[in-house]
Each structure stands twice: as structure tokens, then as C-alpha cells.
Motif scaffolding. Structure first.
Motif, PDB file in Angstrom:
ATOM      1  N   ILE A  82      -6.358   3.329  17.569  1.00 15.27           N
ATOM      2  CA  ILE A  82      -5.570   2.973  16.378  1.00 15.27           C
ATOM      3  C   ILE A  82      -4.079   3.069  16.690  1.00 15.27           C
ATOM      4  N   TYR A  83      -3.335   2.038  16.301  1.00 11.99           N
ATOM      5  CA  TYR A  83      -1.870   2.053  16.430  1.00 11.99           C
ATOM      6  C   TYR A  83      -1.258   2.209  15.046  1.00 11.99           C
ATOM      7  N   LEU A  84      -0.413   3.224  14.865  1.00 13.31           N
ATOM      8  CA  LEU A  84       0.230   3.468  13.570  1.00 13.31           C
ATOM      9  C   LEU A  84       1.439   2.557  13.437  1.00 13.31           C
ATOM     10  N   SER A  85       1.439   1.724  12.405  1.00 13.25           N
ATOM     11  CA  SER A  85       2.507   0.741  12.255  1.00 13.25           C
ATOM     12  C   SER A  85       2.574   0.261  10.809  1.00 13.25           C
ATOM     13  N   PRO A  86       3.785  -0.027  10.318  1.00  8.13           N
ATOM     14  CA  PRO A  86       3.900  -0.546   8.945  1.00  8.13           C
ATOM     15  C   PRO A  86       3.190  -1.892   8.763  1.00  8.13           C
ATOM     16  N   LYS A  87       2.848  -2.552   9.870  1.00  9.25           N
ATOM     17  CA  LYS A  87       2.159  -3.849   9.771  1.00  9.25           C
ATOM     18  C   LYS A  87       0.643  -3.721   9.619  1.00  9.25           C
ATOM     19  N   TYR A 112      11.120   3.687  18.255  1.00  8.50           N
ATOM     20  CA  TYR A 112      12.097   2.595  18.414  1.00  8.50           C
ATOM     21  C   TYR A 112      11.582   1.348  17.690  1.00  8.50           C
ATOM     22  N   GLU A 113      11.582   0.175  18.357  1.00  2.00           N
ATOM     23  CA  GLU A 113      11.108  -1.054  17.705  1.00  2.00           C
ATOM     24  C   GLU A 113       9.584  -1.213  17.826  1.00  2.00           C
ATOM     25  N   GLY A 114       8.946  -0.270  18.521  1.00  7.70           N
ATOM     26  CA  GLY A 114       7.492  -0.341  18.674  1.00  7.70           C
ATOM     27  C   GLY A 114       7.091  -0.574  20.117  1.00  7.70           C
ATOM     28  N   VAL A 115       5.825  -0.919  20.323  1.00  8.32           N
ATOM     29  CA  VAL A 115       5.286  -1.085  21.678  1.00  8.32           C
ATOM     30  C   VAL A 115       5.201  -2.569  22.021  1.00  8.32           C
ATOM     31  N   LEU A 128      -2.830   0.470  11.746  1.00  7.00           N
ATOM     32  CA  LEU A 128      -3.001   1.200  10.499  1.00  7.00           C
ATOM     33  C   LEU A 128      -1.641   1.652   9.982  1.00  7.00           C
ATOM     34  N   SER A 129      -1.417   1.470   8.670  1.00  2.00           N
ATOM     35  CA  SER A 129      -0.193   1.932   8.011  1.00  2.00           C
ATOM     36  C   SER A 129      -0.550   2.976   6.979  1.00  2.00           C
ATOM     37  N   ILE A 130       0.249   4.043   6.885  1.00  2.00           N
ATOM     38  CA  ILE A 130      -0.031   5.032   5.827  1.00  2.00           C
ATOM     39  C   ILE A 130       0.665   4.681   4.524  1.00  2.00           C
ATOM     40  N   GLY A 131       1.398   3.582   4.471  1.00  2.00           N
ATOM     41  CA  GLY A 131       2.048   3.170   3.222  1.00  2.00           C
ATOM     42  C   GLY A 131       3.192   2.230   3.512  1.00  2.00           C
ATOM     43  N   ASP A 132       3.718   1.624   2.449  1.00  4.66           N
ATOM     44  CA  ASP A 132       4.733   0.589   2.618  1.00  4.66           C
ATOM     45  C   ASP A 132       6.131   1.168   2.778  1.00  4.66           C
ATOM     46  N   PHE A 133       6.344   1.810   3.924  1.00  5.10           N
ATOM     47  CA  PHE A 133       7.670   2.323   4.257  1.00  5.10           C
ATOM     48  C   PHE A 133       7.750   2.444   5.773  1.00  5.10           C
ATOM     49  N   VAL A 134       8.998   2.478   6.279  1.00  9.68           N
ATOM     50  CA  VAL A 134       9.224   2.517   7.728  1.00  9.68           C
ATOM     51  C   VAL A 134       9.781   3.875   8.122  1.00  9.68           C
ATOM     52  N   LEU A 135       9.198   4.473   9.148  1.00 14.12           N
ATOM     53  CA  LEU A 135       9.654   5.748   9.694  1.00 14.12           C
ATOM     54  C   LEU A 135      10.201   5.507  11.098  1.00 14.12           C
ATOM     55  N   THR A 136      10.836   6.531  11.685  1.00 18.72           N
ATOM     56  CA  THR A 136      11.399   6.374  13.032  1.00 18.72           C
ATOM     57  C   THR A 136      10.311   6.347  14.097  1.00 18.72           C
ATOM     58  N   GLY A 137       9.110   6.815  13.749  1.00 17.42           N
ATOM     59  CA  GLY A 137       8.027   6.817  14.725  1.00 17.42           C
ATOM     60  C   GLY A 137       6.683   6.945  14.043  1.00 17.42           C
ATOM     61  N   GLY A 138       5.617   6.721  14.805  1.00 10.64           N
ATOM     62  CA  GLY A 138       4.269   6.812  14.267  1.00 10.64           C
ATOM     63  C   GLY A 138       3.705   8.230  14.261  1.00 10.64           C
ATOM     64  N   GLU A 139       4.528   9.223  14.664  1.00 16.86           N
ATOM     65  CA  GLU A 139       3.999  10.585  14.807  1.00 16.86           C
ATOM     66  C   GLU A 139       3.580  11.195  13.469  1.00 16.86           C
ATOM     67  N   ILE A 140       4.424  11.076  12.453  1.00 20.95           N
ATOM     68  CA  ILE A 140       4.079  11.646  11.141  1.00 20.95           C
ATOM     69  C   ILE A 140       2.863  10.926  10.544  1.00 20.95           C
ATOM     70  N   PRO A 141       2.800   9.595  10.578  1.00 19.45           N
ATOM     71  CA  PRO A 141       1.560   8.923  10.161  1.00 19.45           C
ATOM     72  C   PRO A 141       0.337   9.397  10.950  1.00 19.45           C
ATOM     73  N   ALA A 142       0.478   9.597  12.256  1.00 20.31           N
ATOM     74  CA  ALA A 142      -0.660  10.065  13.060  1.00 20.31           C
ATOM     75  C   ALA A 142      -1.125  11.436  12.582  1.00 20.31           C
TER      76      ALA A 142
HETATM   77  C1  4GN Z   1       4.018   3.734  10.938  1.00 23.75           C
HETATM   78  C2  4GN Z   1       4.959   3.778  11.968  1.00 23.75           C
HETATM   79  C3  4GN Z   1       5.800   3.721   9.385  1.00 23.75           C
HETATM   80  C4  4GN Z   1       4.444   3.709   9.637  1.00 23.75           C
HETATM   81  C5  4GN Z   1       6.312   3.775  11.634  1.00 23.75           C
HETATM   82  C6  4GN Z   1       3.483   3.650   8.506  1.00 23.75           C
HETATM   83  C7  4GN Z   1       7.145   3.472  13.929  1.00 23.75           C
HETATM   84  N1  4GN Z   1       6.712   3.771  10.350  1.00 23.75           N
HETATM   85  N2  4GN Z   1       3.902   3.149   7.352  1.00 23.75           N
HETATM   86  N3  4GN Z   1       7.317   3.757  12.545  1.00 23.75           N
HETATM   87  O1  4GN Z   1       2.342   4.039   8.682  1.00 23.75           O
HETATM   88  C8  4GN Z   1       7.923  -0.105  14.322  1.00 23.75           C
HETATM   89  C9  4GN Z   1       6.918   0.123  15.406  1.00 23.75           C
HETATM   90  C10 4GN Z   1       8.042   1.180  13.561  1.00 23.75           C
HETATM   91  C11 4GN Z   1       6.691   1.599  15.457  1.00 23.75           C
HETATM   92  C12 4GN Z   1       6.897   2.027  14.074  1.00 23.75           C
END
Ligand code: 4GN
Length: 223
Positions: A82-87, A112-115, A128-142
Motif C-alpha cells: 500500500i502506498y499512502l497518498s492523497p490520490k 516531498y513530491e512523492g515517489v 490509499l488516502s486517509i482523507g482529503d488533505f495533504v501532509l508533508t509525508g505518508g508517515e502519519i497516514p501509515a
Molecule cells: C498521504 C500522504 C496525505 C496523505 C501525504 C493522505 C505525502 N499526504 N491524505 N503526503 O493520506 C505527495 C506524495 C504527498 C507523497 C505524499
């Protein structure tokens, strides 16, 4: 259950050593393996990110370190990856239950901008996204995924709590009270002190409907 977490920032996962999840790990019910992607770079300066082809802001995580890390920890693709991502598709309790049935999970955290997209194309089963918001990394969602899923691993928490909780009923939870009977002028509702269990259940059901109507009317279509 075994969960591999791949990250450039392993120190962010110290909270998982605490409380219920920490205890489940110590007692062997859960195996959480935090993997430092940087350990797998072949670059002499341990570089793991690079500028995006096509231009634009930020950095992209390079494919080689991530691919090598995944091949090292899950060579036979036994884990749901699983890749944690807002998408991604939005996480919910149904997905928690689905994941809790897997023997192994592998969570990839982007920063950063992702993988590089080819990592997703070659190695990842779902975004997988934990919700409609952007974080600096996928660590907190993980960490959110590890916590939510671990609760359903046998023996991590008692089964009664799982049945009682919000979403099991399809509604939000009723309010809880403990001692003292009066706090800063606010009293515990009489019915909860009455010992009359049918009335208590009825009160709790009404309170559940009330809070659900207020905060999540979308959950109440048939109640
Ligand atoms: C997941 C990753 C939010 C989520 C993230 C989420 C790191 N932010 N809503 N940030 O579950 C672009 C690629 C931002 C990595 C990602």
C-alpha cells in the motif's frame, strides 16, 4: 500480523512503541518492521531523491532505493503493498476490516513530491488516502493505518470494545461518563446511575442518533 513500513524517516514511528500497539508488539501479536529506505541506496552519497523530469518544484523519491527495499523485505510479494497518498481511495472502517484479514501488509511512505511512478506501477497494489488533505509525508497516514488495523488483530483489544464502537452500529457513539457524579456543576445523566439497563440502552441509542444527525447525517439514511 506482520507490517513492514518503508520510510526515509524511521524515527517518526516511535509513537508505535507506546500504549496498546506497543504492548501488542511486545507480546508478539504484532510484528512492526520499520525499514529505512536509505539503507538500500546504491548511491555513494546515500541520495534517495532527485529533481523531477519535465521540471517543476520539489524532489521525487528515486525508484532504486525503494525497489531494493521492497525486494529485500517482501521478495515473494506475500504482503498487500500500500502506498499512502492523497490520490488513493479513501480509508474507512470497511477497509480496516479488509486489511485486518491479511497476514502481511507493506506500507510505503512518500515524502516531498512523492515517489517515481514506476515504483507504483511495478510494486504497489493500492494507493490509499486517509482523507482529503495533504501532509508533508505518508508517515502519519501509515501510523493511522497501523493503529486502526492492529485493533482488529486477535488479542490486541477486547472484542466487546470493537462491537460497541462507532461504525459497528453504523452510527456515531453515545457520550461516556465516569466519576465524579458532578464536575464543575455538570451532572452525570440520572439514567446512567439508575442500574436500569433497558433504559440505559434506550438513552444511548437516542444519543447516538442525535450526534449522528448533527455531525454525520449521511450515515442515517435508514434510521
Ligand atoms: C498521504 C500522504 C496525505 C496523505 C501525504 C493522505 C505525502 N499526504 N491524505 N503526503 O493520506 C505527495 C506524495 C504527498 C507523497 C505524499
Amino acid at each position: 500480523m506482520k507490517i513492514d513500513v518503508l520510510t526515509l524517516f524511521p524515527e517518526m514511528f516511535t509513537p508505535l512503541k507506546t500504549s496498546i500497539i506497543g504492548r501488542a508488539v511486545d507480546s508478539g501479536k504484532l510484528d512492526i518492521n520499520i525499514v529505512d529506505i536509505r539503507d538500500y541506496t546504491l548511491d555513494k552519497h546515500k541520495k534517495c531523491d532527485d529533481t523531477p523530469f519535465g521540471g517543476g518544484a520539489g524532489m521525487v523519491m528515486m525508484p532504486q532505493p525503494i525497489a531494493s527495499a521492497i525486494e529485500a523485505v517482501d521478495p515473494d510479494h506475500e504482503a498487500k503493498r500500500i502506498y499512502l497518498s492523497p490520490k488513493g481511495r479513501t480509508f474507512n472502517q470497511q477497509i480496516v476490516l479488509e486489511y485486518s484479514k491479511a497476514e502481511r501488509l507493506l506500507l510505503l511512505c512518500g515524502h516531498y513530491e512523492g515517489v517515481d511512478q514506476r515504483v507504483l506501477d511495478l510494486y504497489i497494489d493500492e494507493e490509499l488516502s486517509i482523507g482529503d488533505f495533504v501532509l508533508t509525508g505518508g508517515e502519519i497516514p501509515a501510523m493511522a493505518v497501523v493503529d486502526a488495523v492492529s485493533r482488529y488483530v486477535d488479542g490486541v483489544i477486547n472484542g466487546e470494545s470493537l462491537e460497541q464502537e462507532s461504525f459497528a452500529s453504523g452510527m456515531l457513539e453515545y457520550p461516556h461518563y465516569t466519576r465524579p457524579q458532578e464536575f464543575k456543576g455538570l451532572k452525570v445523566p440520572d439514567v446512567l446511575l439508575s442500574g436500569h439497563h433497558a433504559n440505559i440502552d434506550k438513552w444511548r441509542l437516542e444519543k447516538s442518533k442525535e450526534i449522528t444527525r448533527k455531525n454525520r447525517p449521511d450515515l442515517l439514511t435508514d434510521k
